[in-house]
Structures are given as structure tokens and as C-alpha cells.
Scaffold this motif. Structure first.
Motif, PDB file in Angstrom:
ATOM      1  N   GLY A   1     -38.122  79.851   4.296  1.00  0.00           N
ATOM      2  CA  GLY A   1     -37.540  80.184   5.591  1.00  0.00           C
ATOM      3  C   GLY A   1     -36.427  81.206   5.530  1.00  0.00           C
ATOM      4  O   GLY A   1     -35.859  81.565   6.564  1.00  0.00           O
ATOM      5  N   THR A   2     -36.115  81.721   4.320  1.00  0.00           N
ATOM      6  CA  THR A   2     -35.062  82.742   4.176  1.00  0.00           C
ATOM      7  C   THR A   2     -35.628  83.967   3.486  1.00  0.00           C
ATOM      8  O   THR A   2     -36.711  83.920   2.892  1.00  0.00           O
ATOM      9  CB  THR A   2     -33.869  82.207   3.377  1.00  0.00           C
ATOM     10  N   GLU A   3     -34.893  85.066   3.557  1.00  0.00           N
ATOM     11  CA  GLU A   3     -35.333  86.314   2.938  1.00  0.00           C
ATOM     12  C   GLU A   3     -34.466  86.710   1.745  1.00  0.00           C
ATOM     13  O   GLU A   3     -34.918  87.443   0.875  1.00  0.00           O
ATOM     14  CB  GLU A   3     -35.318  87.445   3.972  1.00  0.00           C
ATOM     15  N   LEU A   4     -33.199  86.257   1.718  1.00  0.00           N
ATOM     16  CA  LEU A   4     -32.288  86.665   0.662  1.00  0.00           C
ATOM     17  C   LEU A   4     -32.310  85.658  -0.482  1.00  0.00           C
ATOM     18  O   LEU A   4     -32.321  84.446  -0.256  1.00  0.00           O
ATOM     19  CB  LEU A   4     -30.870  86.802   1.202  1.00  0.00           C
ATOM     20  N   PRO A   5     -32.304  86.130  -1.735  1.00  0.00           N
ATOM     21  CA  PRO A   5     -32.294  85.219  -2.881  1.00  0.00           C
ATOM     22  C   PRO A   5     -30.924  84.578  -3.071  1.00  0.00           C
ATOM     23  O   PRO A   5     -29.894  85.152  -2.708  1.00  0.00           O
ATOM     24  CB  PRO A   5     -32.640  86.134  -4.056  1.00  0.00           C
TER      25      PRO A   5
END
Length: 728
Positions: free
Chosen positions: A406-410
Motif C-alpha cells: 500500500g506504499t510506494e517509498l521503501p
């Protein structure tokens, strides 16, 4: 009669044809020897298809280099024709038609070319036998059945290239004779090229401008690096900047040589005691007088030498890096990977396939799943691929994507780790997974099972510890080392983690057999944090060693059989993973050895031919210049100047013309290799030495040999000019 005259001319004008014959003989020798690579590879390689691939690559490269040599031979004929125009004019005065003169020239060229072919093939056949051992060394293998060989294919390829060079040279020679008037031929030795002297101050300013442009190009290249260092969205802009840098260095190199003689003249005029000493004034004036005709060619020669030096040094060094990397990254007899679909694949709105996609909730069992691969499918010998039957110890470990569902940033990225210790991103990582996707994450239990397989001690992370693994080169690992050494904290799963080691253990960081490393960064954390962070599966790695007592055919031969690889489907018919790569220890080494051999061959082949071309052009250029300045040498002799002083002046001039392009080419190469080293350092340290040093020494010996031939022939031309005057 014409044949006898042509043969007599070749014997009498042997000095004039020496450079032509030497260069053509070397070309034939190299063309033949390197085109026997397919035969040599048959003696040292068992890899199917590799000899044919090497042969086709060498054939195409030979055609390209033959074109280069063809233009070189045309340039060589400028010197020969200039020396013999009066002779050809005399033939016509004595009653020979232009057609007869043309036939004499054609016969002379055929005699010299035939001699070069015969001598070159003999040397090439002998050289190719020796090269077989060199080939075996490059490909890290043994000679299976050495025997004397002769390659008809290489012979006909070489003959075809030589015939093409001969025809181009012949057309040029015939054109010169047919277009020239008798009066022009008879007076050719009294006509020198028009020389336009420039103001020394202007020349010095041009020299300084050229030097400044070269410095600017160096700065831009060191700052921007190669276009491969750019993110995909910036590649076009980066390529434009790289081409601009290339244009600047080319322009700077041309201006540098265009103003070099004027700069030397102005500098020596300022040092009067040196300028008026001996023949220094004459030497510098001679250099200045030649700048019109040689500045552009010297710039081009320096750029060609740059390509030759860079191709040899860079190619051989990259091969060395690959050898080091494969030793570090090949850790098991057998390895296989399964890749899991990420959210970008599962939620792709453009997907129209019949099989639904979903995120994996549990890792697959690669050992069991491999049985779905079928050997000899559709035949009476059809059977499942049974890894358990050939493997002894084995292990499977999982890595997780550091981007929570559900997120894009590591949660952990190379960018953040570099910033934490105030270090720049390594060259070539802007588009890497470690930069865009972040580091992979591995559970402590998985890593300890991996360490068991490797025969190493377990790690204990405690409740809040982490460590980083990576099998890449120094440029990436030095950032990870700095982070762990300085105790950089990482937030994961609502917990602050601290490093439990102070450096990357490169010997325990490879999870798959790979020639150039495959782990750009994996952070090992306590098991419960992976689940608490909601991290999706990224890949499963399987490693295994063959059971003792099995033969090569029962292990490696079994793995290499043709198999059908079906889709990896879940119980509900959906797909969460796909088969990744499969590599054995033997395949990794074979792939590396083949690539190293190919890179080394191309580097040496290209480098040698380009060095010979540059040296031959300089030789011909200087011999032509000495021939033109024969009158000046006679005048100096009449004024009481000794032959020793005259030849010292000639030696100084020729040294400048040979050494300065070489120094410029070396300078360009050092800067370019500095950038290449930064990129190659991603996979391992790059060392410029060893085989590279020996190879470059051989090339420089060839370059120096042409210089020696130039001086010896120039000495003969000067002595003939002085002797002619005294005889009068």
C-alpha cells in the motif's frame, strides 16, 4: 619487359616500400591469426556455439578494420607517389604511355602486396599456433587436442581484405598518374606544400584555448560521468551532455596541436640562451612550418590512440573484475530463484491475461516445485526434474520488498543510507534497485540457515539489531560499511534498529550464483519486524551442493537437459510468482570465462590494429616531411653544420610528433578510465596492471618500432640529400 621493370623498381625503391610492406605484413598477420579464433576455440572450448559466435564477431570486426587499413594504405601511397612522381614523368618523356606507366604501377603494387600476403600468412600461421595457448589462458581452460592447423576460412577472409586494400590503393595510384601532367611530374621534387606561418602570439593563444577546452571536458566528464549513470527519465539529457563533452575534448585537442608549435616557438624565444643554442631555432621553425598539414592529423591520431589504450586497458581490467566477482559470488553447485509479483503487477489495469494475479502470502517450496519441470516432455522418457536426487545439502531463503503493502517509498534505501553518512551516491546507481526500490529485507532466521549452509557462524541481532549484506563492489559497500561503523539507526516495524556489525561480510552476502554479483543490498532484521511492517515477498533463493559420488553427467549434465517450465499457480488457479534464473557453479564460470575471453580478444585486436595504423601514419607523415626538407638540410650542410647536428634536429622533431599524440592519448585515457573505474567499482575493484601492462608494453614496442624505422629511414633520406649536393 614491364614486369621486369616493375620488379627492378620494387628492388631499387625498397626503402620507399618498407613502411608499406611492414604495415601490410602486420595487417595480414593479425587478420589471419585473429580470424582463426573459431579453430582455436574448438581446441579449448566445449561450450556449444561459442566458436561460431567468436568467429562471426571477428569476421565483422576484421572487415571494419580492413576499411581503416585501406585508408591507411592510401595515405601511405602519398609518400611513395610523392617520392616517385619525377620517375613516372621520366617514363613518359622516354615514350611510355600513361597506360603502360599505370600497368607498371599496378605490377609494383601487386608485387609488394603479394610479398606482404606471403610473409604475413607464414607469420600468421605460426602466430596462430602460439595464440592457441593464449586463448586457453584467456578462457581459463585446457587444450584438448593440440595439433597444427591451417584455417582456409581465415585465409580467404585475409586475402579478401588484402585484395580490397590493393584495389583501393591501385585506383588511387592510377588516378594520380592519369590526372597529372608530365611537367608536373617532372617538377614534383621541386614543389613543396604551401606553408603559411602564423603569428606566434596567436598560436600560443590557440594552444592555451585548446588546453582550457580539454580541461573543461575533463571536468565535465569527471563530474557527470557516463550516461549509464543516469536515471531512465534523464538518459536523453545525459547523452546530450556526454556528446557535448566529447565535442569539447575533440575541439580542444585539435586546437592544442594547432597552436602547439607556435606556443613552443614563443616559449623558446623567451629563453634566448636555449633558442639560439645549436639548431634549436631551425628545429622550432621546422615544427612551426609543418603545423598547417599535421595539426589535424596529430589530433586525430591522439584520439585514435586514446581509443586503443582505453579499449585495451578498460577491456582487460573489466575482465579482471569479472574474474574476481565470480569467485566471490559463486557459492553453490546449483542455484535457482523464484520472483514474486509486486503490487505494480497485481494491480496493473492494462493486464488482460486469463490467469488472475495476487500477492503471495507464503513462499513456495522450490525443491518440490521443481518437480513440475518435465524432462523430455512428450516422449517415452518423460520424467519430472528431481533435484532431491542429485543434491546433498541445500537451503532456501526469502527476501522481502522494503516497500510495505500500500506504499510506494521503501523503508530503507541506498539514498537514505548515503545521506546519513554524508556520502555521494555511487556512480551508476541512479537507476538501480537499491536506489529506486530500496534494500531487500531478510529475516534473521533465514540468514542463519543460509550461514549454516555456508558453514559459517550464526548472527545474533537481539531485539533491535540489524546488519547489511551485499556482494557488490567497493563503491556501494563503503557506504554500508560507513553506516554500520558509525551506528546509523534504521526505523522498521515501529522499532529503532542499530547495527550489530561494523562492515559488510562480502563472503556471506551472495544468495545466487552470478558472474557479477546479484545482491545490491539486503538488510537482515529480527523475524517479527518483517511481519509487523507488512512487507511483501520479493524473491526466494535456493542453493544446493551436489551429493558426493555422482559423476558430471549425473549432476551437471542432468541439470542442463531440456525441460519444460510450467507456470507457478496457486491452488485457486491464480499466479503469485514466476520462475527466475537458474545457474550452476560450472555455468557461472563458463559464462565468465567466455565473456572475459571475448572482451580480451576484441580489446587486443582493436588496440593492436589502431596502434599500428597511428604509428604508420606518423611514419609516413614524417618521412614525407623529411623528404620535403631535404633542400634545407643541404643548405645547413653547406654552411658547415655537421650531419650529427642535422640528424639530432630531425630526431627532436620526430620525437615531438610521435610522443605528443601519445601523451595526449594517455591523458585522455586516464581521465576516461577514472570514470569507467567508478562504474566498474560497483562490481569490484578495477586494477590496471598485470596482463594489461604486458599488453600495453607490446603495443608500445610496436609504436616505438615504427619510430625507430622512421628515424633510420629519415637518416638515409637526409644523407642522400647532402650527398647529392656534394656530388654536384
Amino acid at each position: 619487359m614491364l614486369c621486369k621493370l616493375a620488379w627492378g623498381n620494387v628492388r631499387r625503391a625498397g626503402k620507399d616500400y618498407l613502411v608499406y610492406l611492414l604495415t601490410l605484413t602486420l595487417a595480414v598477420t593479425v587478420f589471419y591469426a585473429f580470424n582463426t579464433i573459431s579453430v582455436q576455440a574448438d581446441l579449448v572450448l566445449e561450450e556449444e556455439g561459442m566458436p561460431e559466435l567468436l568467429g562471426s564477431i571477428m569476421l565483422g570486426l576484421t572487415v571494419f578494420l580492413a576499411v581503416v587499413m585501406g585508408f591507411l594504405m592510401v595515405y601511405a601511397n602519398n609518400f611513395i607517389m610523392k617520392r616517385r612522381k619525377k620517375e613516372f614523368g621520366l617514363y613518359q618523356v622516354l615514350g611510355m604511355s600513361r597506360g603502360q606507366v599505370s600497368r607498371v604501377m599496378a605490377m609494383e603494387t601487386a608485387i609488394v602486396s603479394g610479398g606482404a600476403l606471403a610473409l604475413g600468412i607464414v607469420l600468421g600461421v605460426g602466430f596462430s599456433q602460439i595464440m592457441t595457448f593464449f586463448t586457453a589462458s584467456l578462457f581459463k581452460t585446457q587444450i584438448r587436442d593440440f595439433h597444427f592447423f591451417f584455417s582456409p576460412q581465415a585465409f580467404f577472409t585475409t586475402v579478401g581484405c588484402l585484395v580490397a586494400i590493393f584495389l583501393v590503393t591501385l585506383v588511387f595510384n592510377l588516378g594520380v598518374v592519369r590526372r597529372a601532367k608530365i611537367i608536373d611530374l617532372m617538377s614534383a621534387d621541386r614543389k613543396n606544400e604551401a606553408i603559411k606561418m602564423r603569428n606566434p602570439i596567436v598560436s600560443a593563444a590557440i594552444f592555451i584555448l585548446g588546453t582550457a577546452l580539454i580541461g573543461i571536458a575533463y571536468f565535465r566528464l569527471l563530474r557527470d560521468g557516463l550516461p549509464v549513470d543516469s536515471a531512465p527519465s534523464e538518459i536523453d539529457a545525459a547523452m546530450s551532455q556526454f556528446m557535448l563533452t566529447t565535442g569539447i575534448v575533440v575541439a580542444g585537442t585539435i586546437l592544442f596541436f594547432f597552436g602547439l608549435s607556435g606556443f613552443l616557438l614563443k616559449a623558446l624565444q623567451g629563453a634566448r640562451s636555449l633558442y639560439w643554442h645549436g639548431l634549436n631555432m631551425f628545429t622550432v621553425r621546422q615544427l612551426s612550418a609543418k603545423v598547417n598539414t599535421v595539426s589535424f592529423s596529430m589530433a586525430i591520431i591522439s584520439m585514435i590512440l586514446f581509443l586503443a589504450i582505453t579499449s585495451v586497458t578498460g577491456g582487460m581490467s573489466i575482465a579482471s573484475v569479472m574474474n574476481t566477482s565470480v569467485e566471490r559470488s559463486t557459492i553453490a553447485d546449483y542455484s535457482r530463484v523464484v520472483m514474486y509479483h509486486g503490487e505494480n503487477v497485481v494491480n496493473d489495469p492494462t493486464y488482460t491475461g486469463d490467469v488472475p494475479m495476487r500477492l503471495a502470502t507464503e513462499p513456495v517450496d522450490i525443491m518440490e516445485l521443481s518437480r513440475s519441470n518435465v524432462i523430455d516432455k512428450g516422449t517415452s522418457e518423460e520424467r519430472p526434474f528431481d533435484l532431491a536426487g542429485i543434491l546433498g545439502s541445500h537451503v532456501q531463503v526469502e527476501t522481502y520488498d522494503s516497500r510495505p503493502i500500500g506504499t510506494e517509498l521503501p523503508l530503507v534505501s541506498l539514498n537514505d543510507l548515503a545521506a546519513a553518512v554524508d556520502m555521494p551516491m555511487p556512480k551508476g546507481t541512479n537507476s538501480s534497485n537499491a536506489s529506486m526500490m530500496g534494500l531487500m529485507v531478510m529475516k534473521e532466521s533465514d540468514y542463519n540457515r543460509y550461514l549454516d549452509f555456508r558453514g559459517k557462524e550464526h548472527v545474533d541481532l537481539g531485539d533491535d539489531g540489524y546488519l547489511i549484506t551485499s556482494d557488490m563492489g567497493e563503491s556501494v559497500n563503503k557506504i554500508y560499511n560507513a553506516d554500520m561503523r558509525e551506528g546509523v539507526e534504521v526505523e522498521l516495524g515501529g522499532r529503532t534498529l542499530r547495527p550489530v556489525a561494523d562492515h559488510v561480510d562480502e563472503a556471506a552476502s551472495s544468495f545466487f550464483n552470478s558472474p557479477m554479483g546479484s545482491n545490491s543490498g539486503t538488510i537482515v532484521v529480527p523475524d517479527e519486524l518483517v511481519d509487523a511492517s507488512g512487507l511483501p515477498l520479493y524473491a526466494s533463493y535456493f542453493l544446493g551442493d551436489y551429493r558426493e559420488g555422482l559423476t558430471y553427467d549425473e549432476t551437471e549434465g542432468y541439470v542442463r537437459q531440456d525441460r519444460s517450465w510450467d507456470q507457478i499457480l496457486n491452488a485457486d488457479g491464480s499466479e503469485s510468482a514466476i520462475w527466475g534464473m537458474e545457474a550452476t557453479r560450472a555455468q557461472s564460470y563458463e559464462s565468465t570465462n567466455s565473456m572475459n575471453g571475448l572482451i580480451s580478444y576484441l580489446a587486443i585486436y582493436i588496440g593492436f590494429v589502431l596502434v599500428v595504423a597511428c604509428a604508420a601514419i606518423l611514419t609516413i607523415q614524417q618521412l614525407s616531411g623529411v623528404s620535403d626538407s631535404g633542400k634545407n638540410c643541404r643548405i645547413l650542410s653547406e654552411l658547415g653544420t655537421s650531419r650529427r647536428e642535422i640528424m639530432r634536429s630531425v630526431l627532436v622533431q620526430q620525437t615531438i610528433f610521435f610522443v605528443f599524440p601519445l601523451l595526449m592519448g594517455v591523458a585522455h585515457s586516464l581521465v576516461a578510465l577514472r570514470v569507467v573505474i567508478d562504474v566498474v567499482a560497483l562490481f569490484g575493484g578495477m586494477s590496471i596492471g598485470g596482463t594489461v601492462g604486458v599488453t600495453c608494453a607490446i603495443f608500445m614496442l610496436c609504436y616505438g618500432g615504427y619510430f625507430a624505422v622512421t628515424y633510420v629511414m629519415s637518416k638515409g633520406i637526409v644523407q642522400d640529400s647532402i650527398r647529392l649536393r656534394h656530388a654536384q
